[in-house]
Design a protein around this motif. Structure first.
Motif, PDB file in Angstrom:
ATOM      1  N   LYS A 111       0.868  -1.174   0.000  1.00  0.00           N
ATOM      2  CA  LYS A 111       0.000   0.000   0.000  1.00  0.00           C
ATOM      3  C   LYS A 111       0.904   1.223   0.000  1.00  0.00           C
ATOM      4  N   SER A 112       0.548   2.257  -0.708  1.00  0.00           N
ATOM      5  CA  SER A 112       1.450   3.397  -0.865  1.00  0.00           C
ATOM      6  C   SER A 112       1.615   4.162   0.446  1.00  0.00           C
ATOM      7  N   ILE A 113       2.780   4.788   0.577  1.00  0.00           N
ATOM      8  CA  ILE A 113       3.060   5.604   1.761  1.00  0.00           C
ATOM      9  C   ILE A 113       2.033   6.724   1.881  1.00  0.00           C
ATOM     10  N   GLU A 118      -1.126   6.717   0.851  1.00  0.00           N
ATOM     11  CA  GLU A 118      -2.403   6.164   1.318  1.00  0.00           C
ATOM     12  C   GLU A 118      -2.355   5.859   2.813  1.00  0.00           C
ATOM     13  N   ILE A 119      -1.254   5.253   3.246  1.00  0.00           N
ATOM     14  CA  ILE A 119      -1.108   4.915   4.661  1.00  0.00           C
ATOM     15  C   ILE A 119      -1.099   6.182   5.506  1.00  0.00           C
ATOM     16  N   SER A 120      -0.371   7.181   5.040  1.00  0.00           N
ATOM     17  CA  SER A 120      -0.280   8.439   5.792  1.00  0.00           C
ATOM     18  C   SER A 120      -1.644   9.094   5.943  1.00  0.00           C
ATOM     19  N   LYS A 121      -2.430   9.072   4.885  1.00  0.00           N
ATOM     20  CA  LYS A 121      -3.768   9.666   4.953  1.00  0.00           C
ATOM     21  C   LYS A 121      -4.660   8.904   5.929  1.00  0.00           C
ATOM     22  N   SER A 122      -4.504   7.589   5.976  1.00  0.00           N
ATOM     23  CA  SER A 122      -5.301   6.779   6.902  1.00  0.00           C
ATOM     24  C   SER A 122      -4.856   6.979   8.347  1.00  0.00           C
ATOM     25  N   LEU A 123      -3.581   7.315   8.524  1.00  0.00           N
ATOM     26  CA  LEU A 123      -3.012   7.402   9.872  1.00  0.00           C
ATOM     27  C   LEU A 123      -3.251   8.749  10.537  1.00  0.00           C
ATOM     28  N   LEU A 124      -3.466   9.789   9.742  1.00  0.00           N
ATOM     29  CA  LEU A 124      -3.625  11.128  10.312  1.00  0.00           C
ATOM     30  C   LEU A 124      -5.056  11.388  10.762  1.00  0.00           C
ATOM     31  N   ARG A 125      -5.165  12.031  11.931  1.00  0.00           N
ATOM     32  CA  ARG A 125      -6.472  12.450  12.450  1.00  0.00           C
ATOM     33  C   ARG A 125      -6.310  13.891  12.935  1.00  0.00           C
ATOM     34  N   PRO A 126      -6.445  14.865  12.046  1.00  0.00           N
ATOM     35  CA  PRO A 126      -6.076  16.248  12.376  1.00  0.00           C
ATOM     36  C   PRO A 126      -6.811  16.852  13.575  1.00  0.00           C
ATOM     37  N   ASP A 127      -8.135  16.671  13.663  1.00  0.00           N
ATOM     38  CA  ASP A 127      -8.893  17.136  14.832  1.00  0.00           C
ATOM     39  C   ASP A 127      -8.746  18.625  15.134  1.00  0.00           C
ATOM     40  N   GLY A 128      -8.547  19.439  14.124  1.00  0.00           N
ATOM     41  CA  GLY A 128      -8.511  20.881  14.363  1.00  0.00           C
ATOM     42  C   GLY A 128      -7.232  21.397  14.971  1.00  0.00           C
ATOM     43  N   TYR A 129      -6.133  20.670  14.778  1.00  0.00           N
ATOM     44  CA  TYR A 129      -4.865  21.092  15.373  1.00  0.00           C
ATOM     45  C   TYR A 129      -4.450  22.490  14.915  1.00  0.00           C
ATOM     46  N   GLU A 130      -4.926  22.893  13.722  1.00  0.00           N
ATOM     47  CA  GLU A 130      -4.547  24.209  13.194  1.00  0.00           C
ATOM     48  C   GLU A 130      -4.974  25.335  14.127  1.00  0.00           C
ATOM     49  N   THR A 163       2.763  15.056   2.331  1.00  0.00           N
ATOM     50  CA  THR A 163       1.890  14.790   3.478  1.00  0.00           C
ATOM     51  C   THR A 163       2.749  14.498   4.699  1.00  0.00           C
ATOM     52  N   TYR A 164       2.129  14.520   5.864  1.00  0.00           N
ATOM     53  CA  TYR A 164       2.843  14.165   7.087  1.00  0.00           C
ATOM     54  C   TYR A 164       2.905  12.650   7.205  1.00  0.00           C
ATOM     55  N   GLN A 165       4.083  12.158   7.553  1.00  0.00           N
ATOM     56  CA  GLN A 165       4.299  10.717   7.639  1.00  0.00           C
ATOM     57  C   GLN A 165       4.687  10.352   9.062  1.00  0.00           C
ATOM     58  N   TYR A 166       3.861   9.535   9.709  1.00  0.00           N
ATOM     59  CA  TYR A 166       4.046   9.210  11.121  1.00  0.00           C
ATOM     60  C   TYR A 166       4.691   7.840  11.333  1.00  0.00           C
ATOM     61  N   PHE A 167       5.462   7.382  10.371  1.00  0.00           N
ATOM     62  CA  PHE A 167       6.138   6.090  10.475  1.00  0.00           C
ATOM     63  C   PHE A 167       7.362   6.125   9.570  1.00  0.00           C
ATOM     64  N   ASP A 168       8.315   5.219   9.826  1.00  0.00           N
ATOM     65  CA  ASP A 168       9.512   5.201   9.000  1.00  0.00           C
ATOM     66  C   ASP A 168       9.364   4.198   7.854  1.00  0.00           C
ATOM     67  N   LYS A 169      10.406   4.036   7.076  1.00  0.00           N
ATOM     68  CA  LYS A 169      10.319   3.205   5.872  1.00  0.00           C
ATOM     69  C   LYS A 169      10.116   1.724   6.180  1.00  0.00           C
ATOM     70  N   ARG A 170      10.368   1.332   7.440  1.00  0.00           N
ATOM     71  CA  ARG A 170      10.147  -0.065   7.835  1.00  0.00           C
ATOM     72  C   ARG A 170       8.750  -0.288   8.411  1.00  0.00           C
ATOM     73  N   GLY A 171       8.015   0.809   8.595  1.00  0.00           N
ATOM     74  CA  GLY A 171       6.668   0.690   9.143  1.00  0.00           C
ATOM     75  C   GLY A 171       6.584   0.904  10.635  1.00  0.00           C
ATOM     76  N   PHE A 172       7.700   1.294  11.265  1.00  0.00           N
ATOM     77  CA  PHE A 172       7.676   1.574  12.699  1.00  0.00           C
ATOM     78  C   PHE A 172       6.995   2.920  12.945  1.00  0.00           C
ATOM     79  N   SER A 173       5.975   2.911  13.782  1.00  0.00           N
ATOM     80  CA  SER A 173       5.197   4.123  14.048  1.00  0.00           C
ATOM     81  C   SER A 173       5.921   5.037  15.032  1.00  0.00           C
TER      82      SER A 173
END
Length: 259
Positions: A172-174, A176-188, A221-231
């Motif tokens: 699965k693409s980085i 796609e995974i990044s979009k699924s992993l982010l939950r912004p919740d109004g942080y802005e 996009t923001y990426q919350y894991f490394d290339k090995r999949g470690f969060s």
């Protein structure tokens, strides 16, 4: 392992309780002879403290800590009565500590509360910002040199963290995974308020920003894991040990440059 034990795996021993009145206030007597440092906030304080002590102990003779679960030093949602009560206790903590430098470690809650009018972000009449400014004005007289504030950033989708490695393995693409992993919740909203607060504060305040470390230029996009999949985050939305190592250089640099 990180999800199961979370904060418990990242405890620095030796923090001595300061007063029976406040069970979460404690002091590390450290190797340095230059500064007294204070770290305070919600569970992110405890999440970060071991790394912080490791990086700053050679510059500080004392590091004092107050980690309050779910409550922020700068603001509280009015309906959250326990955290409203904690606001004055955070002030008391800093008044008692009188540090040279102080650091607020929080994941956002109240500082990112919705604006009363979503189309009007006027800070002058914003209840949350007014409270943040009031708290800041109570902290600053008791901080000799500078207050550092961890800026808001998007939360991770806790339910998806355990799927990152397998989805990466299944190609699965980085992005796609990044979009699924982010939950912004109004942080802005938190970032807008922090920016305004630090601007008013001037040289005595500085933001610490993790977002540049989490940005992937290739996927935009923001990426919350490394290339090995470690969060970089655990299910309770604390930084994992892997995430702490990602941000460690920020504190290495800050503590080396204290003057």
């Amino acid at each position: 392992m990180w999800n199961k034990f979370d904060i418990e795996t990242m405890i620095e021993p030796g923090c001595v309780k300061r007063t029976p009145k406040h069970s979460r206030w404690c002091d590390y007597e450290t190797k340095g002879d230059e500064y007294k440092l204070a770290i305070f906030g919600n569970s992110y304080t405890k999440n970060h403290h071991k790394m912080f002590v490791q990086e700053c102990k050679n510059r500080a003779y004392n590091i004092t800590m107050d980690s309050e679960r779910g409550c922020e030093p700068l603001a509280a949602t009015p309906s959250d009565h326990p955290c409203v009560k904690k606001l004055s206790e955070f002030v008391e903590f800093i008044e008692s500590a009188k540090p040279d430098y102080a650091f607020i470690f929080t994941r956002f809650f109240a500082v990112a509360d919705p604006f009363k009018d979503k189309d009007n972000q006027d800070m002058e009449h914003d209840r949350t910002y007014i409270e943040m400014k009031s708290q800041l004005n109570k902290f600053l007289p008791n901080i000799k040199k500078k207050l550092y504030i961890l800026d808001s950033f998007p939360r991770a989708n806790a339910g998806y963290i355990s799927h990152v490695a397998s989805d990466l393995k299944n190609e699965k693409s980085i992005e796609e995974i990044s979009k699924s992993l982010l939950r912004p919740d109004g942080y802005e909203r938190g970032r807008l308020r922090h920016a305004a607060l630090v601007k008013e504060c001037g040289e005595k305040c500085e933001l610490i920003d993790y977002l540049p470390l989490l940005w992937n230029n290739a996927t935009s996009t923001y990426q919350y894991f490394d290339k090995r999949g470690f969060s970089y985050f655990t299910s309770p939305n604390h930084l994992s040990a892997h995430g702490i190592e990602l941000v460690r250089p920020i504190y290495t640099k800050i503590c080396a440059s204290l003057k």
